[in-house]
Enzyme design. Structure first.
Site, PDB file in Angstrom:
ATOM      1  N   ASP A  62       0.807  -1.221   0.000  1.00 42.99           N
ATOM      2  CA  ASP A  62       0.000   0.000   0.000  1.00 42.99           C
ATOM      3  C   ASP A  62       0.840   1.271   0.000  1.00 42.99           C
ATOM      4  OD1 ASP A  62       0.914  -0.393   2.591  1.00 42.99           O
ATOM      5  OD2 ASP A  62      -1.052  -0.795   3.438  1.00 42.99           O
ATOM      6  N   ASN A 128      -7.783  -2.196  13.943  1.00 44.68           N
ATOM      7  CA  ASN A 128      -9.164  -2.589  13.654  1.00 44.68           C
ATOM      8  C   ASN A 128      -9.225  -3.870  12.812  1.00 44.68           C
ATOM      9  OD1 ASN A 128      -8.329  -1.726  11.171  1.00 44.68           O
ATOM     10  ND2 ASN A 128      -9.751  -0.012  10.986  1.00 44.68           N
TER      11      ASN A 128
HETATM   12  C1  GLP Z   1      -0.921   0.584   8.469  1.00 41.42           C
HETATM   13  C2  GLP Z   1      -0.516  -0.158   7.182  1.00 41.42           C
HETATM   14  C3  GLP Z   1      -0.549  -1.633   7.377  1.00 41.42           C
HETATM   15  C4  GLP Z   1       0.122  -1.968   8.690  1.00 41.42           C
HETATM   16  C5  GLP Z   1      -0.736  -1.462   9.813  1.00 41.42           C
HETATM   17  C6  GLP Z   1      -0.104  -1.617  11.175  1.00 41.42           C
HETATM   18  O1  GLP Z   1      -2.125   1.246   8.354  1.00 41.42           O
HETATM   19  N1  GLP Z   1      -1.301   0.165   6.051  1.00 41.42           N
HETATM   20  O2  GLP Z   1       0.065  -2.276   6.276  1.00 41.42           O
HETATM   21  O3  GLP Z   1       0.248  -3.342   8.816  1.00 41.42           O
HETATM   22  O4  GLP Z   1      -1.158  -0.161   9.627  1.00 41.42           O
HETATM   23  O5  GLP Z   1       0.849  -0.637  11.430  1.00 41.42           O
HETATM   24  P1  GLP Z   1       1.926  -0.808  12.532  1.00 41.42           P
HETATM   25  O6  GLP Z   1       2.761  -1.949  12.128  1.00 41.42           O
HETATM   26  O7  GLP Z   1       2.708   0.475  12.548  1.00 41.42           O
HETATM   27  O8  GLP Z   1       1.211  -1.051  13.795  1.00 41.42           O
END
Ligand code: GLP
Length: 235
Positions: A62, A128
């Site tokens: 993404d 979420n």
């Molecule tokens: C973001 C990304 C995800 C990621 C998630 C968790 O929104 N789009 O790909 O896995 O949130 O983020 P983090 O690893 O910083 O907790």
């Protein structure tokens, strides 16, 4: 689904690294990559190793709409910083958040995924239960698409921006349908703020309101979680 509990993200990164090395030894050539704080220890283990990634292609999940590698909050920048600059790959794909025509661009990204079937995919988990940026309610067969980020995700991700109002409201995300085509998946989650999402992913019903729960339907998924993230599991 195989669940591995670890002490913390350092131990978890090492478990993911071993899983990754095994996939490479078994011939994986295309890897699906994630950003966020979750895979940081895993990427650090790769960059400090003697692994050669120059024969690999990567496809990222993404990117924020409106950002590209010139912005240090972009996911392209994150990947350069945490992996690609230290360990060059043959080819790296991250969605282009500045594509002029987003509708045409998501189709282009799907074509890239079709032409490079993913052998091994790493995933983080949103608070979420989102995977990539597939927010609750996303159809399970969707391919690359433009997402309106939920308030909960904007809030969670605001820690990487100066103000919450600076967080882009949209993102381009590989779809759940594309993620599920990957031959092998590794999902990681650390910390108590992920405990509800982890419980839903592993023990809850398979529902679109918790996108990661769909992973229960696949055998070749390895879940790596620390004690805090596992704290709400009952089975
Ligand atoms: C973001 C990304 C995800 C990621 C998630 C968790 O929104 N789009 O790909 O896995 O949130 O983020 P983090 O690893 O910083 O907790």
């Amino acid at each position: 689904m195989k669940v591995i509990k670890v002490k913390d993200n350092v131990e978890g990164g090492k478990v993911a690294f071993e899983n990754f090395k095994e996939a490479l030894a078994n011939g994986a050539k295309v890897i699906g990559l994630a950003t966020g704080s979750t895979p940081e220890t895993f990427y650090a283990d790769i960059t400090s190793s003697d692994l050669d990634l120059s024969g690999l292609t990567s496809i990222n999940l993404d990117e924020y709409v409106g950002l590209d590698g010139s912005s240090d909050q972009s996911y392209r920048y994150f990947m350069q910083e945490h992996l690609f600059d230290a360990k060059p790959l043959k080819e790296t794909f991250v969605p282009n958040g500045k594509a002029a025509d987003l509708d045409a661009y998501v189709k282009e990204y799907d074509k890239i995924i079709d032409e490079h079937p993913i052998d091994w995919q790493v995933l983080g988990l949103g608070q979420n239960g989102h995977i990539g940026f597939n927010e609750p309610g996303t159809p399970i067969d969707i391919t690359t698409h433009v997402v309106d980020l939920t308030e909960s995700t904007i809030k969670a991700n605001s820690r990487n921006f100066e103000n919450e109002s600076d967080v882009p409201r949209q993102a381009i995300s590989m779809g759940i349908g594309s993620i599920m085509k990957s031959k092998q998946l590794v999902v990681m989650a650390w910390g108590a703020e992920k405990a509800d999402a982890v419980k839903g992913m592993i023990e809850g019903p398979v529902i679109v309101d918790l996108p990661a729960s769909i992973l229960q339907t696949r055998d070749n998924v390895t879940v790596i979680i620390d004690e805090a993230a596992a704290s709400k599991l009952t089975k």
